[in-house]
Design a protein around this motif. Structure first.
Motif, PDB file in Angstrom:
ATOM      1  N   ILE A  19       0.833  -1.204   0.000  1.00  0.00           N
ATOM      2  CA  ILE A  19       0.000   0.000   0.000  1.00  0.00           C
ATOM      3  C   ILE A  19       0.867   1.252   0.000  1.00  0.00           C
ATOM      4  N   ASP A  20       1.956   1.195   0.766  1.00  0.00           N
ATOM      5  CA  ASP A  20       2.861   2.337   0.833  1.00  0.00           C
ATOM      6  C   ASP A  20       3.513   2.596  -0.525  1.00  0.00           C
ATOM      7  N   GLU A  21       3.890   1.506  -1.242  1.00  0.00           N
ATOM      8  CA  GLU A  21       4.526   1.653  -2.554  1.00  0.00           C
ATOM      9  C   GLU A  21       3.536   2.134  -3.601  1.00  0.00           C
ATOM     10  N   GLN A  22       2.259   1.824  -3.421  1.00  0.00           N
ATOM     11  CA  GLN A  22       1.246   2.326  -4.343  1.00  0.00           C
ATOM     12  C   GLN A  22       1.063   3.832  -4.182  1.00  0.00           C
ATOM     13  N   LYS A  23       1.325   4.328  -2.987  1.00  0.00           N
ATOM     14  CA  LYS A  23       1.115   5.756  -2.709  1.00  0.00           C
ATOM     15  C   LYS A  23       2.355   6.580  -3.030  1.00  0.00           C
ATOM     16  N   TRP A  24       3.543   6.057  -2.705  1.00  0.00           N
ATOM     17  CA  TRP A  24       4.777   6.825  -2.865  1.00  0.00           C
ATOM     18  C   TRP A  24       5.731   6.144  -3.841  1.00  0.00           C
ATOM     19  N   LEU A  38       4.793  11.740  -4.657  1.00  0.00           N
ATOM     20  CA  LEU A  38       3.499  11.095  -4.500  1.00  0.00           C
ATOM     21  C   LEU A  38       3.115  10.504  -5.852  1.00  0.00           C
ATOM     22  N   ARG A  39       2.868   9.212  -5.916  1.00  0.00           N
ATOM     23  CA  ARG A  39       2.658   8.539  -7.195  1.00  0.00           C
ATOM     24  C   ARG A  39       1.474   9.100  -7.967  1.00  0.00           C
ATOM     25  N   ALA A  40       0.400   9.446  -7.273  1.00  0.00           N
ATOM     26  CA  ALA A  40      -0.824   9.882  -7.948  1.00  0.00           C
ATOM     27  C   ALA A  40      -0.691  11.251  -8.603  1.00  0.00           C
ATOM     28  N   SER A  41       0.157  12.120  -8.084  1.00  0.00           N
ATOM     29  CA  SER A  41       0.223  13.505  -8.572  1.00  0.00           C
ATOM     30  C   SER A  41       1.501  13.835  -9.336  1.00  0.00           C
ATOM     31  N   TYR A 188       7.834  -0.694 -10.258  1.00  0.00           N
ATOM     32  CA  TYR A 188       6.389  -0.781 -10.061  1.00  0.00           C
ATOM     33  C   TYR A 188       5.787  -1.350 -11.348  1.00  0.00           C
TER      34      TYR A 188
END
Length: 596
Positions: A19-24, A38-41, A188
């Motif tokens: 979960i942490d790797e999905q976020k950062w 931040l992975r999403a932005s 990833y």
């Protein structure tokens, strides 16, 4: 059987890490404030499309100039065909070799983002000066529309401007493409697959710029004025630079740590110092750090070039702690393997040079052939000869689109390879297309010469320019396989700290090939002139380009045979998983991706 508390804790910990790797993003990159991205932005397609936009404008400018350069040199500067072809090859060669310097500066000192900013500014100055040479009255070729001899001040300013563009391209090309690929995380899985598509869509954007450059810009040059065309290119490049800067918060950046060339020298010096030490039988005895360094993933040990392994051997006569603190005495396995990567890539680079020589003909002799043919579409509209290069761009766009959307998914299922086929196989297919291109170009030129022999007054004006379409289209198909493959190969296989230089190595294939093309023209001209009649006369009608094209096809065919032999034994970069700390989990360099 119920899971133990320890097993449950491990599962929970694994899920938390996932979960942490999905976020950062933990690939040593940072955001524009120097924090973990931040992975999403950040990164991904939203960032890479902004980067592709500036590549679009740069290719628009470059090919708007490059494809018409031989026309400008012969019609405005009044150079003869042989001199003009050499001038184009020299300029193209410098333009595609300068990235070696620009890539080194980006990797070792400025970083990719700053290098793009600086080099694009230099590029803009070159375009501005080029515009002035055609617009400012005192800098124009001559006072009237037609002159036999251009002003010396115009010639000086013109060449200074285009070589200033070469310098700008030197920093722009390697830094921008590697910066775009940096927006995807190799560790990833979802982003790694997108990264494989990035080079295809990068080439799509690149070819779109080429297509517009050799149609719209060339049309303005041919039917309006060179000055207006240069002004359009200047404004487009300035606008794209603004767009690139606006995207700053969305990018992922790589910090500059050390000069990659210094690391290579350290390995060589350390291995030379310990050349008399015995080679350890167990690779686990070689020195390696416990954790990956910044911007450098750990590489697995390979059995090739064993003499370099001694750089990672401990000298028992010296203090261990002192050795670890001095990289000129003791290197890590990863740094040794990075040097091995570069040495193993050299044969691939050398064997693809004939492919680059074939590409060089498209922007020189192919376009000059178009000048002698019938280019009329309607009574009032005539295709500019440089616009024929657009067919090559269309060929490349079609190829990368079909390859990425149709061939790769099918090949993944058939071969089990994540890429569909290996990178080196893709390059080899492109080289085969270049051989076919030269053979067809020779047949078309032979037909043109026969028409000239039958009608000396009109020459080949009765022959449609679209006879050149097959050879231009095949150039595009070959580029869609080989050039895109070379981009991905040199970016992917170089050490992580040399990604900009990796793109520069790919560009240097084309750059060195242009110099070799000029050298080959000189040698062939000298030999054939002694034998009776030179293959390169004052104009095309007194030349034998068909023989020259067949010579290139033969050279490339021989080179392809050597390339296949080298590719079959090539070992791809073997990177440790980021979660793996144990060297025992590495393969020992025996895995091969075989050239079919």
């Amino acid at each position: 059987m119920e899971k133990t508390n320890v097993e449950m804790d491990e599962i929970k910990m694994g899920k938390a890490v996932e979960i942490d790797e999905q976020k950062w993003v933990y690939d040593s990159s940072v955001d524009y404030k120097g924090r973990v991205p931040l992975r999403a932005s950040t990164g991904g397609w939203k960032a890479s499309f902004l980067i592709i936009a500036i590549e679009f404008s740069e290719r628009l400018s470059y090919f708007g100039i490059a494809t018409s350069l031989i026309i400008y040199l012969t019609k405005v500067i009044h150079q003869d065909l042989k001199t003009a072809a050499k001038s184009v090859n020299y300029w193209t060669g410098v333009t595609t070799l300068m990235p070696l310097l620009g890539g080194f500066v980006a990797d070792a000192y400025l970083g990719r983002f700053c290098t793009v900013l600086v080099s694009t500014t230099v590029y803009l100055l070159g375009l501005l000066l080029l515009t002035m040479s055609s617009v400012v009255p005192s800098l124009k070729p001559c006072g009237s529309d037609i002159c036999q001899e251009p002003r010396k001040i115009h010639v000086v300013i013109f060449f200074f401007a285009i070589y200033l563009i070469s310098i700008g391209t030197g920093g722009h090309k390697p830094s921008l493409e590697s910066f775009g690929a940096d927006q995807f995380d190799d560790d990833y899985p979802k982003e790694r697959r997108k990264k494989m598509s990035f080079f295809n869509w990068w080439s799509f954007g690149l070819c779109s710029g080429v297509l517009l450059g050799v149609t719209l810009i060339v049309y303005v040059q041919d039917h309006v004025s060179w000055g207006i065309a240069d002004l359009i290119l200047t404004l487009v490049m300035a606008s794209s630079l603004v767009i690139f800067c606006v995207g700053r918060p969305f990018y992922r950046y790589r910090k500059v740590t050390e000069s990659p060339l210094t690391t290579m020298l350290q390995v060589i010096v350390a291995a030379t110092r310990k050349r008399n030490l015995p080679h350890p039988s167990n690779p686990a005895c070689l020195h390696e750090t416990q954790k990956s360094e910044a911007n450098r993933r750990r590489l697995c040990h390979t059995k090739s070039l064993k003499f370099l392994d001694k750089a990672a051997v401990f000298d028992e006569t010296q203090d261990t702690i002192v050795q670890k603190q001095n990289p000129w005495k003791l290197s890590t396995v990863t740094k040794v393997e990075e040097l091995k990567l570069l040495i193993n890539m050299t044969p691939i680079w050398l064997t693809t040079l004939p492919f680059g020589i074939c590409i060089a003909q498209a922007s020189t002799f192919f376009i000059k052939q178009g000048v002698t043919l019938n280019r009329k579409i309607t009574h009032n509209f005539e295709i500019p000869p440089a616009s024929m290069y657009g067919i090559g761009a269309i060929g490349m766009i079609v190829t990368v689109t079909i390859y990425d959307k149709i061939l790769v998914p099918l090949l993944r299922k058939a071969t089990g390879n994540e890429r569909g086929i290996s990178i080196l196989q893709r390059i080899g297919i492109g080289m085969m297309f270049s051989i076919t291109t030269m053979i067809i170009a020779a047949l078309v030129e032979r037909k043109r010469l026969r028409i000239v022999e039958k009608n000396l007054l009109e020459g080949s004006i009765s022959m449609s320019v679209f006879w050149l379409a097959p050879q231009f289209f095949l150039v595009g198909i070959g580029d869609g396989f080989a050039l895109v493959g070379l981009q991905e190969y040199f970016y992917d296989q170089v050490p992580d700290t040399m990604r900009s230089l990796g793109i520069a190595f790919y560009l240097s294939v084309v750059g060195a090939a242009n110099f070799l093309s000029s050298m080959l023209i000189t040698i062939v001209d000298h030999i054939t002139e002694k034998s009776g009649k030179s293959w390169f006369g004052k104009d095309l009608n007194s030349s034998r380009l068909d023989y020259f094209y067949l010579l290139l096809a033969t050279i490339t065919a021989v080179s392809l045979c050597i390339y296949v032999f080298v590719a079959r034994s090539y070992s791809y970069k073997n990177v440790q998983s980021r979660r793996t700390a144990d060297v025992a989990n590495c393969h020992d360099g025996d895995d091969r991706e075989v050239m079919a």
